[in-house]
Design a protein around this motif. Structure first.
Motif, PDB file in Angstrom:
ATOM      1  N   UNK A  81       3.775   1.531   2.972  1.00 32.39           N
ATOM      2  CA  UNK A  81       5.069   2.347   2.904  1.00 32.39           C
ATOM      3  C   UNK A  81       4.975   3.558   2.003  1.00 32.39           C
ATOM      4  N   UNK A  82       5.832   4.735   2.306  1.00 35.12           N
ATOM      5  CA  UNK A  82       5.418   5.976   1.494  1.00 35.12           C
ATOM      6  C   UNK A  82       6.701   6.108   0.637  1.00 35.12           C
ATOM      7  N   UNK A  83       7.671   4.771   0.638  1.00 32.99           N
ATOM      8  CA  UNK A  83       8.817   5.016  -0.070  1.00 32.99           C
ATOM      9  C   UNK A  83       8.451   4.130  -1.414  1.00 32.99           C
ATOM     10  N   UNK A  84       8.363   4.799  -2.371  1.00 37.45           N
ATOM     11  CA  UNK A  84       8.083   4.221  -3.831  1.00 37.45           C
ATOM     12  C   UNK A  84       9.109   2.994  -4.206  1.00 37.45           C
ATOM     13  N   UNK A  85      10.417   3.319  -3.852  1.00 40.56           N
ATOM     14  CA  UNK A  85      11.395   2.367  -4.232  1.00 40.56           C
ATOM     15  C   UNK A  85      11.307   0.979  -3.652  1.00 40.56           C
ATOM     16  N   UNK A  86      10.824   1.183  -2.349  1.00 42.34           N
ATOM     17  CA  UNK A  86      10.641   0.045  -1.451  1.00 42.34           C
ATOM     18  C   UNK A  86       9.511  -1.033  -1.975  1.00 42.34           C
ATOM     19  N   UNK A  87       8.458  -0.062  -2.433  1.00 44.73           N
ATOM     20  CA  UNK A  87       7.160  -0.680  -2.901  1.00 44.73           C
ATOM     21  C   UNK A  87       7.686  -1.542  -4.244  1.00 44.73           C
ATOM     22  N   UNK A  94       0.955  -1.213   0.079  1.00 45.01           N
ATOM     23  CA  UNK A  94      -0.018   0.019  -0.070  1.00 45.01           C
ATOM     24  C   UNK A  94       0.956   1.241  -0.025  1.00 45.01           C
ATOM     25  N   UNK A  95       0.740   2.184  -1.214  1.00 41.17           N
ATOM     26  CA  UNK A  95       1.874   3.203  -1.194  1.00 41.17           C
ATOM     27  C   UNK A  95       1.197   4.405  -1.408  1.00 41.17           C
ATOM     28  N   UNK A  96       1.626   5.470  -0.682  1.00 40.69           N
ATOM     29  CA  UNK A  96       0.871   6.712  -0.978  1.00 40.69           C
ATOM     30  C   UNK A  96       1.329   7.735   0.183  1.00 40.69           C
ATOM     31  N   UNK A  97       1.347   8.889  -0.007  1.00 41.17           N
ATOM     32  CA  UNK A  97       1.493  10.005   0.788  1.00 41.17           C
ATOM     33  C   UNK A  97       1.102   9.983   2.305  1.00 41.17           C
ATOM     34  N   UNK A  98       1.498  10.440   3.374  1.00 33.04           N
ATOM     35  CA  UNK A  98       1.025  10.599   4.579  1.00 33.04           C
ATOM     36  C   UNK A  98      -0.509  11.083   4.373  1.00 33.04           C
ATOM     37  N   UNK A  99      -1.359  10.407   5.240  1.00 31.98           N
ATOM     38  CA  UNK A  99      -2.555  10.720   5.339  1.00 31.98           C
ATOM     39  C   UNK A  99      -3.488  10.222   4.250  1.00 31.98           C
ATOM     40  N   UNK A 100      -3.223   9.280   3.383  1.00 34.73           N
ATOM     41  CA  UNK A 100      -3.891   8.811   2.252  1.00 34.73           C
ATOM     42  C   UNK A 100      -4.730   7.607   2.696  1.00 34.73           C
ATOM     43  N   UNK A 101      -4.623   7.182   3.712  1.00 35.46           N
ATOM     44  CA  UNK A 101      -5.481   5.927   4.485  1.00 35.46           C
ATOM     45  C   UNK A 101      -4.904   4.772   4.439  1.00 35.46           C
TER      46      UNK A 101
END
Length: 375
Positions: free
Chosen positions: A205-211, A48-55
């Motif tokens: 995660x909010x780290x796209x590379x990790x995802x 699950x990837x997205x900025x802070x507060x995206x759910x």
């Protein structure tokens, strides 16, 4: 020998392990999760990837049972788990802080949950040894958490979470506290452990590379909604919206008006004094419709002379150069002020750059290099 491809989501007969059905979660007037439907399959490593507060953390808490949905249902293995309390779910959660007991040894930390369940001694010992071996912690079994490194503590938390053999393991920003090199090494360890145990992992995660590194599929979220769910390569190469294109990796977005040509080709009129661009579109566009061309910098070629027969070519001056070791990114300013990024691999040691600041250059790319998006 044909390699078996793991893609249960493409098989209509495959039943999902986890199903979110029209799930909404509100905190007062704030909608954290907005009518969300999603399937996650057994043995997946789902991000699950997205900025802070995206759910994304709210979704994880709903799976763990720390929150209940305002409406909708969540199924695990075909059973509605909304009424099931957290300790009765076949779900375990690994926290960002690791939450290890400082006064217990590594061995005792891993054994803690099994002891509470009253597992018999021989089985318990065998299970803990198995977990120590899986996470390569045998040498540290007698140490306390403060006597081992951050990466090792991370593995203890993982071993403890997996000891009870959950159907589903939730990982909340699990590598956030590790430095870059260790984080990258640990990502591969996580993938290895996930494959060996066959447990379904859901990582927030909010780290796209990790995802992109660990996941079989990635769900890109924004404001409580899932914008796109796909494999990492599809998310990168064929984003379904400007938001996804922009969120994952580096990208140039050129806004213009569409003029459809034959054979899925679209002409894009985008700036006064600039030649129109041509792109192969995968969806129909109406004449005059606003469109967005998303093109990755590595697909833009940079040359001193105008390239022969290029589908798209624009001229500008080098405004900025970012040297990243393996690649250089050139920020090129066109006559109308637009900046377009081009990337080239540094295959040789840079003694003398081919291009430097203020050099006039041509940027070119093919009609199929970009993705044409409607929003």
């Amino acid at each position: 020998m044909a390699v078996k491809v793991f893609a249960p989501w493409d098989n209509p007969d495959e039943k999902p392990l986890i199903r979110f059905e029209n799930v909404t979660k509100k905190f007062g007037d704030f909608v954290a999760i907005d009518n969300l439907t999603l399937d996650i399959f057994e043995r997946e490593f789902f991000a699950l990837l997205g900025p802070s507060g995206c759910g994304k953390t709210t979704m994880m808490r709903l799976l763990a049972g720390f929150e209940a949905p305002t409406s909708g249902k969540i199924e695990l293995g075909g059973q509605n788990i909304v009424p099931v309390p957290p300790n009765k779910r076949a779900v375990n959660m690994m926290f960002q802080s690791y939450a290890l007991f400082p006064h217990l040894t590594v061995w005792e930390n891993i054994a803690f949950g099994l002891k509470r369940e009253g597992m018999e001694k021989d089985k318990l010992n065998a299970r803990v040894e198995q977990m120590l071996k899986l996470t390569r912690l045998e040498r540290f079994a007698k140490r306390k958490p403060h006597q081992i490194s951050g990466g090792q503590r991370q593995r203890v938390a993982l071993a403890r979470s997996l000891a009870k053999a959950p159907k589903l393991l939730l990982l909340d920003e699990p590598l956030g506290a590790l430095d870059k090199k260790l984080r990258e090494a640990t990502q591969f360890e996580l993938m290895d452990i996930q494959e060996k145990t066959g447990t379904t992992f859901v990582i927030v995660t909010h780290d796209q590379e990790e995802a992109m590194t660990v996941a079989s599929r990635v769900a890109v979220m924004d404001e409580g909604q899932i914008i796109q769910v796909a494999t990492p390569d599809r998310i990168y190469e064929t984003p379904n919206s400007v938001y996804v294109a922009d969120f994952i990796g580096d990208v140039n977005i050129v806004e213009g008006k569409a003029a459809p040509l034959e054979e899925n080709q679209v002409r894009i009129d985008w700036a006064e004094g600039q030649p129109p661009l041509v792109c192969t579109a995968t969806q129909p566009f109406d004449p005059g419709q606003t469109c967005y061309l998303a093109i990755r910098p590595e697909k833009v070629m940079i040359t001193a002379e105008r390239p022969e027969g290029a589908d798209n070519a624009v001229q500008g001056k080098i405004h900025d150069i970012a040297y990243l070791g393996n690649i250089s990114t050139y920020h090129v300013q066109l006559s109308n002020g637009t900046i377009i990024k081009a990337q080239s691999a540094n295959t040789r040691r840079i003694a003398r750059r081919s291009f430097t600041w203020e050099d006039p250059v041509w940027l070119s790319w093919t009609a199929t290099a970009g993705v044409l998006l409607a929003r």
